[in-house]
Design a protein around this motif. Sequence first.
Motif, PDB file in Angstrom:
ATOM      1  N   ARG A  29       0.814  -1.221   0.000  1.00 21.65           N
ATOM      2  CA  ARG A  29       0.000   0.000   0.000  1.00 21.65           C
ATOM      3  C   ARG A  29       0.844   1.266   0.000  1.00 21.65           C
ATOM      4  N   THR A  30       2.167   1.098   0.094  1.00 20.10           N
ATOM      5  CA  THR A  30       3.069   2.255   0.115  1.00 20.10           C
ATOM      6  C   THR A  30       3.465   2.599  -1.319  1.00 20.10           C
ATOM      7  N   LYS A  31       3.213   3.826  -1.720  1.00 19.54           N
ATOM      8  CA  LYS A  31       3.435   4.216  -3.117  1.00 19.54           C
ATOM      9  C   LYS A  31       4.533   5.260  -3.298  1.00 19.54           C
ATOM     10  N   ASN A  32       4.765   6.108  -2.304  1.00 21.33           N
ATOM     11  CA  ASN A  32       5.631   7.270  -2.506  1.00 21.33           C
ATOM     12  C   ASN A  32       7.021   7.136  -1.892  1.00 21.33           C
TER      13      ASN A  32
END
Length: 450
Positions: A29-32
């Motif tokens: 869920r971590t994108k950045n």
Amino acid sequence: MYADFRSLEAISALVNIILGVITLILASRTKNNAWNELFAAKLLGWFLIFRGISMFSGYLQGYELWTGPSTYSLYETPQNTRLFRFFQMMENITLCAEIGIMCSIPLFFPYPFLQTENSQRIISGFILLFTIIFSGFFIFFPYEISMIRYGFLAVPIAIWGFTYVRFSIKELRHNNDGARTISSSSGLLILAMIGYWMTDWLLWITIPERWSTPVWVNSIGPDLNLNLFFIRQSLILGVGSCCLLAMFVFEGIRASKKGNSVLTSLTFGWFIIGIISFIADYSIFDTLEDCIYATCDGLPEEWLIYNTFTNTLAGYLVQPIVLMYILLNYNLVDSGRDENGTYARAMVIVLVVIVSSTLIEMIQSIIPIGEIITSAILAIGIAAAIGWEKVIMEKFLETKNSTTAYLQTINEIQDIEINPLSQKSFTISISTIIVFAFILSILNAALGLG
């Protein structure tokens, strides 16, 4: 009473698996985040899962607890059933995967040594080959392969040790406060990964022969090569002791200049435990000699319980707590979003449960407390965790750091666009290991390989 500690292995195994799954969910869920931080989170997640499976497989094999050198002659191996052979092979393969992943983590975090577009593909291939080769050869050469693969534990510890020293000097000598982000995460990883070997650090650097002869040499069969064993022990304990001594020096200097920190507190906790453990170990040397030259009934139960309070606690309890702190505090996963915060708080609840149950188990081994009272204490601990998990998590995140942000200021990290095929290769590699583990475990259960 000491026998009760056998259940700690199973509890810790389940906690590692749960934390690993939550870590992978948060990483997905971590994108950045930076490419190296995100990949390090995935590696740590799979490390926890494989470690948990390895520990649980070892527990299910039903080996007896070690109570001292006298037990070697009386030691009874579990019955060679199909279930025993299944979990024996599962432990072998998952342990190889765990060590392979551990050797890969320092190449990306806290300092990314491997900065290429295909870095994930390279590491995926390494982990897969390491696991298949070592677990395969283990079938035919169990002792030799066990010694060699454990020797690889010295590699990541040495890398983190050099990284810690370099950036500690950068902070203390050149007044570069940002360097603390790199040195502190390196030090925490050293304590998390090998801390349970280092609770006896003073013994290892002074009179290790008083322990090695009656305990280690006595446990190895006459037809096995002692040189391999001592090379392995020298590598791991030598590298670990050097790293810990360096941390004593640098954290002492830093504490006098800049005050206390999480790493400083943990480091000096190890310093004190090492001195106390030396005194405790020294008190049983006569018993150990009796086990060689005369007869003995094993080690005193009080010493075995103390050893569990230190070595076992460091491996089963301190390691997952420190790894969770690293994941949340060093920006490896995004816990700020509401949907991610739920999973992060679940990690806190799981750890509070394991802390409560572990401490209760240890208190019961010393003071006979009824099960009703211990159940009530555990329920209170869980209730407190559910009510205060957000506060605990905020405490973890109050000094949130990013190693990548600092490395960008000194131009030591590249802005790499990771090849999608490289990312996919890691998934394929892990999936192959899981399938390989189940197939080989089933074959070993049915045919008794080797």
